[in-house]
Scaffold this active site. Structure first.
Site, PDB file in Angstrom:
ATOM      1  CB  ALA A 286      -0.920   0.002   1.209  1.00  0.00           C
TER       2      ALA A 286
ATOM      3  N   GLY B 298       0.319   3.940  -1.778  1.00  0.00           N
ATOM      4  CA  GLY B 298      -0.537   5.119  -1.719  1.00  0.00           C
ATOM      5  C   GLY B 298      -0.292   6.101  -2.858  1.00  0.00           C
ATOM      6  CG  LEU B 299      -2.001   5.821  -6.231  1.00  0.00           C
ATOM      7  CD1 LEU B 299      -3.201   6.498  -6.895  1.00  0.00           C
ATOM      8  CD2 LEU B 299      -1.352   4.857  -7.214  1.00  0.00           C
TER       9      LEU B 299
ATOM     10  CG  ASN C 133      -4.351   2.816 -10.960  1.00  0.00           C
ATOM     11  OD1 ASN C 133      -5.193   1.946 -10.717  1.00  0.00           O
ATOM     12  ND2 ASN C 133      -3.465   3.209 -10.076  1.00  0.00           N
TER      13      ASN C 133
ATOM     14  CB  CYS D 252      -4.795   2.212  -7.140  1.00  0.00           C
ATOM     15  SG  CYS D 252      -3.528   1.976  -5.905  1.00  0.00           S
TER      16      CYS D 252
ATOM     17  N   GLY E 113       2.273 -10.965  -7.058  1.00  0.00           N
ATOM     18  CA  GLY E 113       3.236 -12.058  -6.998  1.00  0.00           C
ATOM     19  C   GLY E 113       2.618 -13.369  -7.437  1.00  0.00           C
TER      20      GLY E 113
ATOM     21  N   GLY F 214      -0.537 -10.132 -13.427  1.00  0.00           N
ATOM     22  CA  GLY F 214      -0.909 -10.850 -12.211  1.00  0.00           C
ATOM     23  C   GLY F 214      -0.047 -12.064 -11.944  1.00  0.00           C
ATOM     24  N   GLY F 215       1.133 -11.848 -11.388  1.00  0.00           N
ATOM     25  CA  GLY F 215       1.923 -12.947 -10.872  1.00  0.00           C
ATOM     26  C   GLY F 215       2.814 -13.678 -11.855  1.00  0.00           C
TER      27      GLY F 215
ATOM     28  CB  THR G  17       5.682  -8.991  -7.730  1.00  0.00           C
ATOM     29  OG1 THR G  17       4.479  -8.243  -7.525  1.00  0.00           O
ATOM     30  CG2 THR G  17       6.321  -9.262  -6.393  1.00  0.00           C
TER      31      THR G  17
END
Lengths: 275, 305
Positions: free
Chosen positions: B68, B70-71, B125, B128, B214, B240-241, B263
Protein backbone atom coordinates in the site's frame (compact mmCIF):
# COMPACT_ATOMS: atom_id res chain seq x y z
CA UNK A 1 27.95 11.24 -1.41
CA UNK A 2 29.09 8.72 -3.97
CA UNK A 3 26.28 7.40 -6.13
CA UNK A 4 26.59 3.82 -7.26
CA UNK A 5 23.11 3.53 -8.70
CA UNK A 6 23.93 4.18 -12.33
CA UNK A 7 26.61 1.50 -12.51
CA UNK A 8 24.49 -1.21 -10.88
CA UNK A 9 24.23 -4.61 -12.52
CA UNK A 10 22.31 -7.77 -11.72
CA UNK A 11 23.64 -11.30 -12.17
CA UNK A 12 23.69 -14.76 -10.63
CA UNK A 13 26.99 -15.06 -8.75
CA UNK A 14 28.61 -18.28 -7.57
CA UNK A 15 28.86 -18.61 -3.81
CA UNK A 16 32.56 -19.31 -3.26
CA UNK A 17 32.53 -19.77 0.48
CA UNK A 18 30.47 -19.35 3.59
CA UNK A 19 31.77 -19.14 7.13
CA UNK A 20 30.17 -18.68 10.50
CA UNK A 21 31.14 -15.55 12.39
CA UNK A 22 28.83 -15.80 15.39
CA UNK A 23 25.91 -17.77 16.74
CA UNK A 24 23.55 -16.36 14.08
CA UNK A 25 25.73 -14.82 11.37
CA UNK A 26 27.74 -15.88 8.34
CA UNK A 27 29.97 -14.24 5.79
CA UNK A 28 29.12 -15.15 2.20
CA UNK A 29 31.73 -14.71 -0.50
CA UNK A 30 30.50 -14.26 -4.08
CA UNK A 31 32.34 -14.42 -7.40
CA UNK A 32 31.51 -11.25 -9.33
CA UNK A 33 30.89 -11.28 -13.10
CA UNK A 34 33.41 -8.48 -13.53
CA UNK A 35 35.93 -6.75 -11.30
CA UNK A 36 34.66 -3.89 -9.13
CA UNK A 37 36.96 -1.02 -8.43
CA UNK A 38 36.46 2.35 -6.83
CA UNK A 39 33.32 1.34 -4.99
CA UNK A 40 32.19 3.58 -2.15
CA UNK A 41 31.91 2.05 1.32
CA UNK A 42 28.31 1.77 2.49
CA UNK A 43 26.77 0.82 -0.85
CA UNK A 44 24.65 -2.29 -0.79
CA UNK A 45 23.49 -5.30 -2.77
CA UNK A 46 20.12 -7.03 -3.03
CA UNK A 47 20.66 -10.77 -2.58
CA UNK A 48 18.43 -13.82 -2.97
CA UNK A 49 18.98 -17.49 -3.82
CA UNK A 50 19.23 -17.75 -7.62
CA UNK A 51 17.07 -20.87 -7.66
CA UNK A 52 14.10 -18.82 -6.44
CA UNK A 53 13.88 -20.69 -3.15
CA UNK A 54 13.72 -17.48 -1.13
CA UNK A 55 10.83 -15.05 -0.63
CA UNK A 56 9.60 -12.90 -3.53
CA UNK A 57 11.61 -9.97 -2.24
CA UNK A 58 15.42 -10.06 -2.04
CA UNK A 59 17.24 -8.69 1.00
CA UNK A 60 19.63 -5.72 1.21
CA UNK A 61 23.19 -6.16 2.53
CA UNK A 62 26.03 -3.68 2.77
CA UNK A 63 29.04 -4.60 0.73
CA UNK A 64 31.28 -5.97 3.49
CA UNK A 65 34.63 -6.46 1.83
CA UNK A 66 36.36 -6.95 -1.50
CA UNK A 67 38.96 -9.67 -0.89
CA UNK A 68 39.79 -9.38 -4.61
CA UNK A 69 38.40 -7.07 -7.32
CA UNK A 70 36.17 -9.89 -8.58
CA UNK A 71 35.08 -11.22 -5.17
CA UNK A 72 32.74 -9.59 -2.70
CA UNK A 73 31.74 -10.61 0.80
CA UNK A 74 28.54 -9.92 2.72
CA UNK A 75 27.87 -10.23 6.43
CA UNK A 76 24.49 -11.90 6.87
CA UNK A 77 22.71 -12.06 10.21
CA UNK A 78 20.18 -14.86 9.97
CA UNK A 79 16.91 -13.33 11.11
CA UNK A 80 13.95 -14.50 9.02
CA UNK A 81 12.81 -16.18 5.82
CA UNK A 82 15.01 -14.19 3.46
CA UNK A 83 18.26 -14.62 5.34
CA UNK A 84 17.48 -18.27 6.19
CA UNK A 85 17.05 -19.00 2.49
CA UNK A 86 20.34 -17.27 1.69
CA UNK A 87 22.17 -19.11 4.46
CA UNK A 88 20.91 -22.40 3.01
CA UNK A 89 22.63 -21.82 -0.35
CA UNK A 90 25.57 -24.24 -0.51
CA UNK A 91 28.94 -23.10 -1.87
CA UNK A 92 29.09 -23.73 -5.60
CA UNK A 93 25.46 -22.67 -6.08
CA UNK A 94 24.40 -19.22 -7.20
CA UNK A 95 23.12 -16.16 -5.42
CA UNK A 96 21.28 -13.51 -7.40
CA UNK A 97 23.03 -10.22 -6.79
CA UNK A 98 22.15 -6.66 -7.79
CA UNK A 99 24.75 -4.05 -6.92
CA UNK A 100 26.28 -1.59 -6.22
CA UNK A 101 23.16 0.20 -5.02
CA UNK A 102 22.58 3.41 -3.11
CA UNK A 103 24.75 6.19 -1.80
CA UNK A 104 27.65 5.16 0.38
CA UNK A 105 29.93 7.12 2.71
CA UNK A 106 32.26 9.76 1.37
CA UNK A 107 35.65 9.70 3.05
CA UNK A 108 36.69 13.05 4.46
CA UNK A 109 40.20 14.43 3.97
CA UNK A 110 42.85 12.34 5.79
CA UNK A 111 43.34 15.08 8.41
CA UNK A 112 39.69 14.98 9.42
CA UNK A 113 39.00 12.51 12.26
CA UNK A 114 36.25 9.91 11.91
CA UNK A 115 34.31 8.21 14.72
CA UNK A 116 32.33 5.11 13.76
CA UNK A 117 29.54 3.73 15.95
CA UNK A 118 28.39 0.24 14.95
CA UNK A 119 26.12 -2.31 16.55
CA UNK A 120 26.19 -6.01 15.67
CA UNK A 121 25.64 -6.59 11.97
CA UNK A 122 25.80 -2.80 11.64
CA UNK A 123 29.57 -3.20 11.41
CA UNK A 124 29.07 -4.37 7.81
CA UNK A 125 29.58 -1.08 5.93
CA UNK A 126 32.73 -0.24 7.85
CA UNK A 127 35.37 -2.87 7.11
CA UNK A 128 35.79 -1.55 3.57
CA UNK A 129 35.58 2.01 4.92
CA UNK A 130 38.40 1.35 7.39
CA UNK A 131 40.60 -0.18 4.70
CA UNK A 132 40.17 2.98 2.64
CA UNK A 133 41.01 5.16 5.66
CA UNK A 134 44.20 3.16 6.17
CA UNK A 135 45.04 3.66 2.48
CA UNK A 136 44.57 7.40 3.12
CA UNK A 137 47.11 7.13 5.91
CA UNK A 138 44.39 8.27 8.31
CA UNK A 139 44.26 5.25 10.63
CA UNK A 140 45.40 7.25 13.66
CA UNK A 141 42.46 9.61 13.19
CA UNK A 142 39.91 6.82 12.74
CA UNK A 143 38.03 5.50 15.76
CA UNK A 144 35.44 2.75 15.84
CA UNK A 145 33.17 1.69 18.68
CA UNK A 146 31.84 -1.75 17.84
CA UNK A 147 29.14 -2.96 20.20
CA UNK A 148 26.83 -5.89 20.76
CA UNK A 149 24.89 -7.60 23.49
CA UNK A 150 27.78 -9.97 24.14
CA UNK A 151 31.23 -10.65 22.71
CA UNK A 152 30.05 -13.57 20.55
CA UNK A 153 27.84 -11.16 18.62
CA UNK A 154 30.69 -8.87 17.71
CA UNK A 155 30.64 -10.56 14.32
CA UNK A 156 34.04 -11.05 12.66
CA UNK A 157 35.62 -8.87 15.36
CA UNK A 158 39.07 -10.26 14.55
CA UNK A 159 38.91 -8.79 11.04
CA UNK A 160 38.46 -5.32 12.53
CA UNK A 161 41.04 -5.91 15.23
CA UNK A 162 43.53 -6.96 12.55
CA UNK A 163 43.43 -3.52 10.93
CA UNK A 164 46.64 -2.06 12.28
CA UNK A 165 46.51 1.57 13.25
CA UNK A 166 42.77 1.96 13.79
CA UNK A 167 41.48 2.85 17.26
CA UNK A 168 39.00 -0.01 17.74
CA UNK A 169 36.91 -0.18 20.90
CA UNK A 170 34.53 -2.97 21.80
CA UNK A 171 31.42 -2.34 23.86
CA UNK A 172 29.19 -5.11 25.19
CA UNK A 173 25.97 -4.89 27.15
CA UNK A 174 27.11 -7.75 29.41
CA UNK A 175 30.69 -6.54 29.72
CA UNK A 176 32.10 -9.71 28.13
CA UNK A 177 34.49 -7.61 26.01
CA UNK A 178 35.61 -4.00 26.19
CA UNK A 179 33.40 -1.24 27.55
CA UNK A 180 30.59 -2.51 29.79
CA UNK A 181 27.54 -0.84 28.27
CA UNK A 182 26.09 0.14 24.94
CA UNK A 183 27.85 2.02 22.16
CA UNK A 184 26.17 5.34 22.96
CA UNK A 185 27.43 5.15 26.55
CA UNK A 186 30.88 4.23 25.21
CA UNK A 187 30.76 7.18 22.81
CA UNK A 188 29.71 9.52 25.60
CA UNK A 189 32.51 8.25 27.84
CA UNK A 190 35.10 8.66 25.06
CA UNK A 191 34.03 12.21 24.31
CA UNK A 192 33.94 13.06 28.04
CA UNK A 193 37.43 11.77 28.76
CA UNK A 194 38.91 13.29 25.62
CA UNK A 195 39.97 10.01 23.99
CA UNK A 196 37.53 10.67 21.13
CA UNK A 197 37.57 13.90 19.12
CA UNK A 198 34.43 16.02 19.05
CA UNK A 199 35.33 17.76 15.79
CA UNK A 200 34.98 14.72 13.54
CA UNK A 201 32.68 12.89 11.11
CA UNK A 202 30.46 10.57 13.18
CA UNK A 203 29.09 7.58 11.28
CA UNK A 204 26.58 5.05 12.61
CA UNK A 205 25.00 1.80 11.52
CA UNK A 206 23.09 -0.77 13.52
CA UNK A 207 19.65 -1.78 14.74
CA UNK A 208 16.87 0.83 14.89
CA UNK A 209 17.22 1.32 18.65
CA UNK A 210 20.92 2.08 18.34
CA UNK A 211 20.36 4.47 15.43
CA UNK A 212 17.61 6.35 17.25
CA UNK A 213 19.79 6.60 20.35
CA UNK A 214 22.71 7.78 18.24
CA UNK A 215 20.60 10.33 16.33
CA UNK A 216 19.25 11.81 19.58
CA UNK A 217 22.71 11.94 21.11
CA UNK A 218 24.33 13.44 18.01
CA UNK A 219 21.67 16.16 17.80
CA UNK A 220 22.04 17.03 21.48
CA UNK A 221 25.81 17.13 21.22
CA UNK A 222 25.71 18.93 17.87
CA UNK A 223 27.90 16.30 16.19
CA UNK A 224 28.34 16.15 12.43
CA UNK A 225 26.72 12.78 11.80
CA UNK A 226 25.67 10.34 9.11
CA UNK A 227 23.43 7.29 9.48
CA UNK A 228 23.34 4.16 7.36
CA UNK A 229 19.72 3.07 7.61
CA UNK A 230 18.45 -0.45 7.49
CA UNK A 231 14.88 -0.30 6.18
CA UNK A 232 12.65 -2.95 4.69
CA UNK A 233 13.03 -2.65 0.91
CA UNK A 234 10.99 -4.04 -1.95
CA UNK A 235 13.29 -3.60 -4.92
CA UNK A 236 16.44 -1.80 -3.76
CA UNK A 237 16.78 0.10 -7.05
CA UNK A 238 14.28 2.89 -6.66
CA UNK A 239 11.12 1.70 -8.38
CA UNK A 240 8.73 0.50 -5.66
CA UNK A 241 8.70 3.36 -3.11
CA UNK A 242 8.41 0.90 -0.21
CA UNK A 243 11.40 2.18 1.80
CA UNK A 244 10.44 5.75 2.67
CA UNK A 245 12.19 7.74 5.35
CA UNK A 246 10.81 11.14 6.39
CA UNK A 247 12.95 14.05 5.25
CA UNK A 248 13.82 17.11 7.32
CA UNK A 249 11.85 20.00 5.75
CA UNK A 250 14.76 22.41 6.20
CA UNK A 251 17.36 19.90 5.02
CA UNK A 252 18.83 19.15 1.58
CA UNK A 253 16.10 16.57 0.78
CA UNK A 254 13.28 18.71 2.17
CA UNK A 255 11.64 19.42 -1.20
CA UNK A 256 9.71 16.14 -0.80
CA UNK A 257 8.44 14.63 2.49
CA UNK A 258 10.01 11.24 1.81
CA UNK A 259 13.35 9.96 0.64
CA UNK A 260 13.86 6.44 -0.66
CA UNK A 261 16.31 4.64 1.59
CA UNK A 262 17.57 2.63 -1.40
CA UNK A 263 18.34 5.57 -3.70
CA UNK A 264 18.77 8.75 -1.67
CA UNK A 265 20.29 6.58 1.10
CA UNK A 266 21.03 4.24 2.71
CA UNK A 267 23.62 6.70 4.05
CA UNK A 268 22.00 9.99 5.05
CA UNK A 269 23.43 13.08 6.71
CA UNK A 270 21.57 13.34 10.01
CA UNK A 271 20.47 16.85 9.05
CA UNK A 272 18.57 15.53 6.01
CA UNK A 273 16.12 13.14 7.68
CA UNK A 274 13.67 13.00 10.56
CA UNK A 275 14.86 10.05 12.49
CA UNK B 1 9.80 -14.09 -32.83
CA UNK B 2 8.36 -12.09 -29.94
CA UNK B 3 6.83 -9.23 -31.97
CA UNK B 4 3.36 -8.46 -30.72
CA UNK B 5 0.68 -5.94 -31.59
CA UNK B 6 -1.64 -4.47 -28.97
CA UNK B 7 -4.22 -2.63 -31.06
CA UNK B 8 -2.35 0.02 -33.02
CA UNK B 9 0.79 -0.41 -30.98
CA UNK B 10 3.60 -2.50 -32.47
CA UNK B 11 5.70 -4.06 -29.72
CA UNK B 12 9.06 -5.83 -29.96
CA UNK B 13 7.97 -8.26 -27.26
CA UNK B 14 4.81 -9.26 -25.40
CA UNK B 15 6.57 -8.50 -22.12
CA UNK B 16 5.73 -5.18 -20.49
CA UNK B 17 6.54 -3.68 -17.16
CA UNK B 18 3.59 -3.43 -14.77
CA UNK B 19 2.68 -0.01 -13.46
CA UNK B 20 4.11 0.66 -10.04
CA UNK B 21 6.90 -1.88 -10.31
CA UNK B 22 9.40 -0.17 -12.59
CA UNK B 23 9.41 3.45 -11.50
CA UNK B 24 8.04 6.82 -12.61
CA UNK B 25 10.77 7.34 -15.17
CA UNK B 26 12.98 5.31 -17.52
CA UNK B 27 15.95 5.03 -15.10
CA UNK B 28 15.54 1.29 -14.48
CA UNK B 29 15.61 0.51 -18.23
CA UNK B 30 19.38 0.17 -17.85
CA UNK B 31 18.81 -3.34 -16.47
CA UNK B 32 16.98 -4.56 -19.62
CA UNK B 33 17.89 -5.29 -23.21
CA UNK B 34 15.58 -3.09 -25.25
CA UNK B 35 14.61 -5.87 -27.66
CA UNK B 36 13.14 -7.84 -24.72
CA UNK B 37 10.72 -5.17 -23.54
CA UNK B 38 7.49 -4.48 -25.42
CA UNK B 39 6.56 -1.31 -23.58
CA UNK B 40 7.56 0.58 -20.50
CA UNK B 41 4.43 1.02 -18.38
CA UNK B 42 5.24 3.67 -15.79
CA UNK B 43 3.93 4.27 -12.28
CA UNK B 44 0.68 6.13 -11.76
CA UNK B 45 0.82 9.91 -12.01
CA UNK B 46 -1.96 12.02 -10.48
CA UNK B 47 -2.88 15.66 -11.19
CA UNK B 48 -1.61 16.84 -7.80
CA UNK B 49 1.39 15.52 -5.86
CA UNK B 50 0.58 12.68 -3.48
CA UNK B 51 2.75 11.92 -0.49
CA UNK B 52 1.61 8.31 -0.24
CA UNK B 53 1.10 6.20 2.85
CA UNK B 54 3.19 5.97 6.00
CA UNK B 55 5.67 3.08 6.38
CA UNK B 56 5.63 0.12 6.44
CA UNK B 57 4.22 0.07 2.94
CA UNK B 58 5.03 -3.49 1.95
CA UNK B 59 5.04 -6.92 3.56
CA UNK B 60 5.45 -10.47 2.30
CA UNK B 61 3.53 -13.69 2.45
CA UNK B 62 4.29 -17.08 0.96
CA UNK B 63 4.22 -16.58 -2.78
CA UNK B 64 3.52 -12.91 -2.82
CA UNK B 65 3.74 -9.36 -1.60
CA UNK B 66 1.19 -6.99 -0.08
CA UNK B 67 1.68 -3.29 -0.75
CA UNK B 68 0.00 0.00 0.00
CA UNK B 69 2.34 2.67 -1.33
CA UNK B 70 -0.54 5.12 -1.72
CA UNK B 71 0.33 6.39 -5.20
CA UNK B 72 3.27 8.47 -3.99
CA UNK B 73 4.16 10.75 -6.90
CA UNK B 74 5.22 14.33 -7.49
CA UNK B 75 2.19 15.15 -9.62
CA UNK B 76 1.57 15.92 -13.28
CA UNK B 77 3.42 19.25 -13.50
CA UNK B 78 6.63 17.74 -12.16
CA UNK B 79 6.31 14.69 -14.39
CA UNK B 80 5.66 16.82 -17.48
CA UNK B 81 8.72 18.96 -16.80
CA UNK B 82 11.18 16.35 -15.54
CA UNK B 83 10.21 12.97 -16.99
CA UNK B 84 8.20 13.41 -20.19
CA UNK B 85 10.94 15.27 -22.14
CA UNK B 86 13.24 12.21 -21.87
CA UNK B 87 10.68 9.72 -23.12
CA UNK B 88 10.53 10.64 -26.82
CA UNK B 89 14.14 9.58 -27.37
CA UNK B 90 13.56 6.04 -26.01
CA UNK B 91 13.40 3.16 -28.47
CA UNK B 92 10.75 1.40 -26.39
CA UNK B 93 7.16 2.73 -26.37
CA UNK B 94 6.05 4.28 -23.10
CA UNK B 95 2.63 3.70 -21.58
CA UNK B 96 1.82 6.48 -19.11
CA UNK B 97 -0.50 5.56 -16.25
CA UNK B 98 -3.11 8.00 -14.96
CA UNK B 99 -4.73 8.15 -11.55
CA UNK B 100 -7.15 10.62 -10.03
CA UNK B 101 -10.00 11.47 -7.71
CA UNK B 102 -12.69 12.32 -10.27
CA UNK B 103 -13.72 12.09 -13.92
CA UNK B 104 -12.26 15.54 -14.51
CA UNK B 105 -8.94 14.40 -12.98
CA UNK B 106 -8.75 11.47 -15.39
CA UNK B 107 -9.68 13.68 -18.34
CA UNK B 108 -7.03 16.22 -17.37
CA UNK B 109 -4.42 13.46 -17.10
CA UNK B 110 -5.44 11.95 -20.43
CA UNK B 111 -5.28 15.35 -22.16
CA UNK B 112 -1.88 16.01 -20.68
CA UNK B 113 -0.49 12.61 -21.71
CA UNK B 114 -2.05 13.02 -25.14
CA UNK B 115 0.03 16.17 -25.67
CA UNK B 116 3.32 14.47 -24.75
CA UNK B 117 5.25 13.18 -27.76
CA UNK B 118 6.97 10.49 -25.67
CA UNK B 119 3.76 8.84 -24.50
CA UNK B 120 2.65 6.09 -26.90
CA UNK B 121 -0.40 4.91 -24.97
CA UNK B 122 -2.34 5.79 -21.83
CA UNK B 123 -3.35 3.31 -19.14
CA UNK B 124 -6.08 4.35 -16.71
CA UNK B 125 -5.54 3.14 -13.17
CA UNK B 126 -9.16 2.92 -12.05
CA UNK B 127 -8.52 0.17 -9.55
CA UNK B 128 -5.73 1.02 -7.20
CA UNK B 129 -7.28 -0.39 -4.03
CA UNK B 130 -5.29 1.75 -1.67
CA UNK B 131 -6.84 5.16 -2.17
CA UNK B 132 -10.38 5.09 -0.88
CA UNK B 133 -11.84 7.41 -3.48
CA UNK B 134 -10.41 5.49 -6.44
CA UNK B 135 -12.30 2.33 -5.75
CA UNK B 136 -15.71 3.31 -7.17
CA UNK B 137 -14.53 3.69 -10.76
CA UNK B 138 -13.25 0.14 -10.83
CA UNK B 139 -16.09 -1.54 -8.97
CA UNK B 140 -19.13 0.25 -10.36
CA UNK B 141 -19.89 -0.39 -14.01
CA UNK B 142 -21.61 2.95 -14.66
CA UNK B 143 -18.77 4.93 -13.07
CA UNK B 144 -16.19 3.01 -15.08
CA UNK B 145 -18.07 3.58 -18.31
CA UNK B 146 -18.43 7.31 -17.65
CA UNK B 147 -14.75 7.89 -16.94
CA UNK B 148 -13.52 5.81 -19.88
CA UNK B 149 -15.92 7.52 -22.30
CA UNK B 150 -14.82 10.95 -21.07
CA UNK B 151 -11.14 10.09 -21.53
CA UNK B 152 -11.81 8.53 -24.94
CA UNK B 153 -13.12 11.89 -26.19
CA UNK B 154 -9.86 13.70 -25.49
CA UNK B 155 -7.27 11.40 -27.03
CA UNK B 156 -6.73 9.44 -30.22
CA UNK B 157 -3.84 7.60 -28.54
CA UNK B 158 -4.34 3.98 -27.48
CA UNK B 159 -6.35 4.03 -24.25
CA UNK B 160 -5.91 1.05 -21.93
CA UNK B 161 -8.16 0.44 -18.96
CA UNK B 162 -6.71 -1.43 -16.00
CA UNK B 163 -9.46 -3.44 -14.36
CA UNK B 164 -9.83 -4.46 -10.74
CA UNK B 165 -10.13 -8.10 -9.67
CA UNK B 166 -12.08 -7.02 -6.59
CA UNK B 167 -15.46 -7.69 -8.22
CA UNK B 168 -17.75 -10.70 -8.41
CA UNK B 169 -17.39 -10.93 -12.20
CA UNK B 170 -15.02 -8.96 -14.38
CA UNK B 171 -17.12 -9.47 -17.53
CA UNK B 172 -19.50 -6.46 -17.13
CA UNK B 173 -16.49 -4.22 -16.46
CA UNK B 174 -14.58 -5.52 -19.47
CA UNK B 175 -17.60 -4.98 -21.70
CA UNK B 176 -18.27 -1.51 -20.26
CA UNK B 177 -14.68 -0.43 -20.92
CA UNK B 178 -14.84 -1.73 -24.48
CA UNK B 179 -18.16 -0.05 -25.23
CA UNK B 180 -16.87 3.23 -23.78
CA UNK B 181 -14.02 3.19 -26.28
CA UNK B 182 -11.08 1.46 -24.60
CA UNK B 183 -8.44 0.13 -27.01
CA UNK B 184 -7.20 -2.55 -24.62
CA UNK B 185 -7.77 -3.90 -21.13
CA UNK B 186 -5.13 -4.56 -18.51
CA UNK B 187 -6.29 -7.50 -16.41
CA UNK B 188 -5.86 -7.07 -13.56
CA UNK B 189 -4.76 -4.79 -10.72
CA UNK B 190 -3.84 -6.10 -7.26
CA UNK B 191 -6.24 -8.01 -5.06
CA UNK B 192 -7.15 -6.42 -1.74
CA UNK B 193 -5.59 -8.35 1.13
CA UNK B 194 -4.66 -8.13 4.77
CA UNK B 195 -1.64 -9.41 6.66
CA UNK B 196 -1.72 -9.53 10.45
CA UNK B 197 1.01 -9.57 13.08
CA UNK B 198 -0.63 -11.58 15.84
CA UNK B 199 1.95 -10.52 18.42
CA UNK B 200 1.21 -6.81 18.07
CA UNK B 201 -2.36 -7.42 16.91
CA UNK B 202 -1.75 -4.92 14.13
CA UNK B 203 -1.86 -5.14 10.34
CA UNK B 204 1.61 -5.67 8.83
CA UNK B 205 1.37 -2.51 6.73
CA UNK B 206 0.49 0.95 7.95
CA UNK B 207 -2.47 1.35 5.61
CA UNK B 208 -4.15 -1.74 7.06
CA UNK B 209 -5.13 -3.44 3.82
CA UNK B 210 -3.01 -3.55 0.68
CA UNK B 211 -2.81 -4.94 -2.82
CA UNK B 212 -1.65 -8.54 -3.27
CA UNK B 213 0.73 -9.38 -6.09
CA UNK B 214 3.24 -12.06 -7.00
CA UNK B 215 3.01 -15.72 -8.03
CA UNK B 216 0.19 -16.46 -5.56
CA UNK B 217 -2.31 -14.34 -7.53
CA UNK B 218 -1.59 -15.96 -10.91
CA UNK B 219 -4.54 -18.42 -10.91
CA UNK B 220 -6.92 -15.58 -10.15
CA UNK B 221 -5.43 -13.38 -12.88
CA UNK B 222 -5.58 -16.28 -15.35
CA UNK B 223 -9.28 -16.70 -14.65
CA UNK B 224 -9.87 -12.95 -15.07
CA UNK B 225 -7.93 -12.89 -18.36
CA UNK B 226 -9.83 -15.93 -19.65
CA UNK B 227 -13.19 -14.39 -18.66
CA UNK B 228 -12.47 -10.96 -20.12
CA UNK B 229 -10.74 -12.11 -23.31
CA UNK B 230 -13.86 -14.09 -24.27
CA UNK B 231 -16.14 -11.16 -23.45
CA UNK B 232 -14.49 -8.48 -25.59
CA UNK B 233 -12.82 -8.14 -28.98
CA UNK B 234 -10.15 -5.65 -27.89
CA UNK B 235 -6.75 -6.96 -26.73
CA UNK B 236 -6.27 -8.06 -23.14
CA UNK B 237 -2.94 -7.30 -21.47
CA UNK B 238 -2.44 -9.70 -18.58
CA UNK B 239 -1.02 -8.60 -15.24
CA UNK B 240 -0.91 -10.85 -12.21
CA UNK B 241 1.92 -12.95 -10.87
CA UNK B 242 3.79 -13.91 -14.04
CA UNK B 243 7.44 -14.54 -13.24
CA UNK B 244 8.53 -17.17 -15.78
CA UNK B 245 8.18 -17.73 -19.53
CA UNK B 246 5.78 -20.59 -18.83
CA UNK B 247 3.59 -18.21 -16.84
CA UNK B 248 3.60 -15.82 -19.79
CA UNK B 249 2.54 -18.57 -22.18
CA UNK B 250 -0.23 -19.63 -19.81
CA UNK B 251 -1.64 -16.10 -19.98
CA UNK B 252 -1.30 -16.12 -23.78
CA UNK B 253 -3.16 -19.44 -23.97
CA UNK B 254 -5.89 -17.92 -21.76
CA UNK B 255 -6.26 -15.10 -24.28
CA UNK B 256 -3.73 -12.41 -23.39
CA UNK B 257 -2.06 -10.43 -26.16
CA UNK B 258 0.73 -9.18 -23.93
CA UNK B 259 1.82 -9.80 -20.35
CA UNK B 260 3.00 -7.34 -17.74
CA UNK B 261 5.78 -8.39 -15.38
CA UNK B 262 5.51 -6.72 -11.98
CA UNK B 263 6.60 -8.16 -8.66
CA UNK B 264 9.12 -10.43 -10.40
CA UNK B 265 11.19 -7.32 -11.22
CA UNK B 266 11.72 -6.72 -7.50
CA UNK B 267 13.68 -9.95 -7.14
CA UNK B 268 15.73 -9.14 -10.22
CA UNK B 269 15.51 -5.89 -12.18
CA UNK B 270 16.41 -7.79 -15.36
CA UNK B 271 13.53 -10.25 -14.92
CA UNK B 272 11.96 -9.24 -18.25
CA UNK B 273 15.18 -9.98 -20.16
CA UNK B 274 15.56 -13.29 -18.34
CA UNK B 275 11.96 -14.23 -19.20
CA UNK B 276 12.39 -13.12 -22.84
CA UNK B 277 15.40 -15.38 -23.23
CA UNK B 278 13.49 -18.30 -21.77
CA UNK B 279 10.43 -17.47 -23.88
CA UNK B 280 12.37 -17.62 -27.15
CA UNK B 281 13.81 -20.97 -26.10
CA UNK B 282 10.40 -22.39 -25.17
CA UNK B 283 8.81 -21.28 -28.44
CA UNK B 284 11.70 -22.72 -30.46
CA UNK B 285 11.89 -26.01 -28.56
CA UNK B 286 8.16 -26.53 -28.97
CA UNK B 287 8.01 -25.30 -32.59
CA UNK B 288 5.18 -22.96 -31.76
CA UNK B 289 4.49 -19.23 -31.74
CA UNK B 290 2.64 -16.64 -29.71
CA UNK B 291 0.02 -16.39 -32.48
CA UNK B 292 -0.56 -20.13 -32.45
CA UNK B 293 -0.95 -20.26 -28.70
CA UNK B 294 -3.04 -17.12 -28.23
CA UNK B 295 -6.51 -17.86 -26.86
CA UNK B 296 -5.99 -21.55 -27.54
CA UNK B 297 -7.26 -22.76 -24.17
CA UNK B 298 -9.35 -25.88 -24.67
CA UNK B 299 -12.00 -25.78 -22.01
CA UNK B 300 -13.13 -29.10 -20.61
CA UNK B 301 -16.72 -30.15 -21.11
CA UNK B 302 -18.95 -28.76 -18.40
CA UNK B 303 -19.14 -31.07 -15.42
CA UNK B 304 -22.36 -31.32 -13.49
CA UNK B 305 -22.13 -31.25 -9.73
Amino acid sequence: MATAELTAWTAPCTLLSRREVGPDAIIMELALPEPMTDVAPGVFAMLSPADGSGPEIPRPFSLYDLPAPDRATFLVQIMGRGTQALAAVPPGQEVLCTMPLGNGFTLPAPERPVVIVAGGVGCAPFLHYLRLRLQQGAGARTHMIYGAREASRLYDYQAFAALDGIDLRAATDDGSLGFHGNVIAALDAGLANGTLPRDADFLACGPAGLLHGFADYARKQNLQAWLSLETYMGCGFGVCNACPVATEPEGPLGAWPWARTCCEGPVFPLTSIQF
Amino acid sequence: MLQTRVGALELASPLLTASGTFGHDPAALRFLKTEDLGALVLKTVTPEPRHGNPAPRMAEFTGGVLNAIGLENKGLAYWRDHVAPDLAALTVPVVANAGGHSVSDYVAMTEAFDAMAGVAAIELNLSCPNVADGIQFSTEVAALKEVVAACRKVTPKPLWVKLSPNVASIVPFAKAAESAGADALTVCNTLIGLLVDWKTQKPMIANGTGGMSGPAVKPLALRMVWDSARAVSIPVVASGGASTAADVLEFVVAGATAVQIGTASFRRPDAISAIALELRELLTENSTSLEELRASLRWPHPVSC
